[in-house]
Design a protein around this motif. Sequence first.
Motif, short mmCIF file in Angstrom:
data_model
loop_
_atom_site.label_atom_id
_atom_site.label_comp_id
_atom_site.label_asym_id
_atom_site.label_seq_id
_atom_site.Cartn_x
_atom_site.Cartn_y
_atom_site.Cartn_z
N GLU A 1 0.88 -1.16 0.00
CA GLU A 1 0.00 0.00 0.00
C GLU A 1 0.92 1.21 0.00
O GLU A 1 1.69 1.42 0.94
N GLU B 1 1.51 4.28 0.84
CA GLU B 1 1.18 5.44 1.69
C GLU B 1 2.46 5.85 2.43
O GLU B 1 3.38 5.04 2.58
N PRO B 2 2.51 7.10 2.91
CA PRO B 2 3.79 7.66 3.37
C PRO B 2 4.48 6.89 4.49
O PRO B 2 5.71 6.81 4.52
N GLY B 3 3.71 6.31 5.40
CA GLY B 3 4.33 5.62 6.53
C GLY B 3 5.11 4.39 6.09
O GLY B 3 6.28 4.21 6.44
N MET B 4 4.45 3.52 5.30
CA MET B 4 5.10 2.28 4.87
C MET B 4 6.24 2.58 3.91
O MET B 4 7.33 2.01 4.02
N THR C 1 9.16 4.91 5.83
CA THR C 1 9.80 4.50 7.08
C THR C 1 9.70 3.01 7.38
O THR C 1 10.70 2.35 7.61
N ASP C 2 8.49 2.48 7.39
CA ASP C 2 8.25 1.20 8.06
C ASP C 2 8.95 0.00 7.40
O ASP C 2 9.54 -0.82 8.10
N LEU C 3 8.85 -0.13 6.09
CA LEU C 3 9.42 -1.32 5.46
C LEU C 3 10.94 -1.33 5.57
O LEU C 3 11.54 -2.35 5.88
#
Lengths: 150, 150, 150
Positions: free
Chosen positions: B58, B60-63, B66-68
């Motif tokens: 997906e 979106e800015p977070g994934m 940063t997250d992945l």
Amino acid sequence: MAVYTQTKTYNTKAFMGMIDITQDFQAAVTEAASAKGIRDGIVTGFTTGGVAGLTTLEFEPGMVGTDLKAAMDIFSPYHDETGRVIHYRHHETWHDDNGSSHIKAALLSPFITIPIIDGKIAIGPWQNLTLIECDTRDRVRDVIFQVMGE
Amino acid sequence: MAVYTQTKTYNTKAFMGMIDITQDFQAAVTEAASAKGIRDGIVTGFTTGGVAGLTTLEFEPGMVGTDLKAAMDIFSPYHDETGRVIHYRHHETWHDDNGSSHIKAALLSPFITIPIIDGKIAIGPWQNLTLIECDTRDRVRDVIFQVMGE
Amino acid sequence: MAVYTQTKTYNTKAFMGMIDITQDFQAAVTEAASAKGIRDGIVTGFTTGGVAGLTTLEFEPGMVGTDLKAAMDIFSPYHDETGRVIHYRHHETWHDDNGSSHIKAALLSPFITIPIIDGKIAIGPWQNLTLIECDTRDRVRDVIFQVMGE
């Protein structure tokens, strides 16, 4: 359009032994061109080994001999720091020791699909198609090369 | 049945820079319909970059931002907590610094295959087809779109 | 050469609930043989779930119930040791709690391609084709089976 199938067998080494099978992908594609006239399409390599994987790697001694295994051991280690085999629930089912192998194989996945363009597998210069043995003992593994195209 | 090939080039950003290439998958499929009449089949996207990957996300800015990357850095970090580049055996072969990049790319894998149904790529509403640059410097990457079907 | 498409729907369980869909891959291939005469080629299974994955596993209670989830929780945990949900940047976008699910799904990938030889999926005896739900709540998931061959 046609389908061409070829299977090759490999003797693999335990604990992330790796074999560069790039030339065997190309050989299957070259034979598909001769036998069936396939010049453009795809080739899927699939290993039927339950704890083996197929991926792309730069096949150089550091990555092949040490680095990839060390990284995967962070989430699926075989033994702890004292050398004792770590317990996985999988071991209770079969009284074996390769729970960590199953995890590695599930994440690597057993197949890869590559475009064929004008009789050549369309890979980059640093992409070696690599069979990886995740088991805790040496094995014999089949890879099926399924070529489809026109 | 026919085969249609298209290649696109992307400027990627170092350290897990991601590009949403969903529309380019669909564009290749739409052109395959126009040029070859392909309405049903599969499309394989394959990046020839040795340390790049393709997956679904997906977007979106977070994934993406940063997250992945943070998750993958747990098993293949670039630097330690003091900011010093971690040593991989790969670095001894080439005197470079992207051993961690090779590990990330091997686990992400360089390709994805998607069904085509009635001229459309059959993905879910939250699945963005994403090119991921794992290298430690910005790069230029090709993605081959190989469309097959009838 | 022909294409045959089939879609099946599954009720999945949250937090790495797994379903063995090997027989559904074979059923799609068997129906493709009846309907279109396809005996050799490939089948691609693709789940349209944004936080679901498809891979091969030995479908036994240890790996399915415990081991694979535990390994993946090392790089994408849902909660910390005190039971508190870990914060991912993804949660800021949607005010949900499944950032860890997105990471797991991106690494498992949503598809698998298998050779078909003489009407059978050419898998090994320990390879079960497994749909994995990475979300934090139960879901309903589609898997598209795209069969191509001759």
